[in-house]
Design an enzyme around this catalytic site. Sequence first.
Site, PDB file in Angstrom:
ATOM      1  N   GLN A 112      -3.008  -5.146   3.079  1.00 39.23           N
ATOM      2  CA  GLN A 112      -1.978  -4.180   3.455  1.00 39.23           C
ATOM      3  C   GLN A 112      -2.472  -2.764   3.159  1.00 39.23           C
ATOM      4  OE1 GLN A 112       0.652  -6.594   0.725  1.00 39.23           O
ATOM      5  NE2 GLN A 112       2.210  -5.670   2.010  1.00 39.23           N
ATOM      6  N   ASP A 115      -6.736   2.032   2.365  1.00 40.49           N
ATOM      7  CA  ASP A 115      -7.718   2.872   1.673  1.00 40.49           C
ATOM      8  C   ASP A 115      -9.174   2.545   2.004  1.00 40.49           C
ATOM      9  OD1 ASP A 115      -8.308   0.561   0.062  1.00 40.49           O
ATOM     10  OD2 ASP A 115      -6.629   1.071  -1.228  1.00 40.49           O
ATOM     11  N   HIS A 130      -2.298  -2.978   8.197  1.00 41.17           N
ATOM     12  CA  HIS A 130      -1.607  -1.687   8.285  1.00 41.17           C
ATOM     13  C   HIS A 130      -2.564  -0.586   8.758  1.00 41.17           C
ATOM     14  CE1 HIS A 130       1.789  -2.997   5.274  1.00 41.17           C
ATOM     15  NE2 HIS A 130       1.816  -3.650   6.406  1.00 41.17           N
TER      16      HIS A 130
END
Length: 255
Positions: A112, A115, A130
């Site tokens: 999810q 980064d 995501h």
Amino acid sequence: MEDTNISEITSTEKEITRAANIIKTRKRCVALTGAGISVESGIPPFRSKGGLWEKYDPTVYASIDVFRKDPSKYWTIRGEFIRNYNNYQPNPGHLALMELETMGLLRCVITQNIDGLHAKSGSKDILEIHGSLREIYCVNCKRQYIAPDIPAGTPPYCESCGGVLKPNTVLFGESLPATALKRAQEESEECGVMLVIGTSANVFPAAALPEIAHRSGAVLVEINLENAFPQAEVYINEKSGIALPEIIRRIKDII
Ligand SMILES: [Zn+2]
């Protein structure tokens, strides 16, 4: 008091050994990761105290409708979030998942997180459901840019056509990337083990994946500081940066 501490340590150790045995013996292990795994890399979860959403209302600053009218709002908070983008480094938890994949014991990481730390750690098969902060594209001509090599400006504009640039991350009101999500659901249905790491059960559809895996007969191994999945057969109450390398050490000890 001392006895309590000793029994807590023993119970975590026991769960780590059980996890190592399960990963070693059961086929098709996949990992689902959330914000918790990146906390040890210095990235506070958006939803936590001190996180980005405490300061900025995500329905304004990270909404696709607002982005279409005024993209500078998004680019303002992005600047804040990725000020240290190049300084964020994978921690031992990310590296352990990469090693499990290299050992042939992990099929893929479903994450999810936006980064990019799984990619930075060297993991190959990553489903970023995501999206990712690294990838940026022009909404007009679709030219791709890779962070941080994007034109300056808030918002930045495409060097080719002048169109506004948008991150390849899922904003509120946008659908999830269909291909990654579909494969994440298939992997959850077909896996024999799911490692649920640093994620709680409150953001759908990711939160549904452990239940899909469990219903399809997989064993859930949860590594979280709070037990979020009662269906988990193994629950390790430890930081993933400590638990995962320890699991690998024990797998190597199993003959
Ligand atoms: Zn363009």
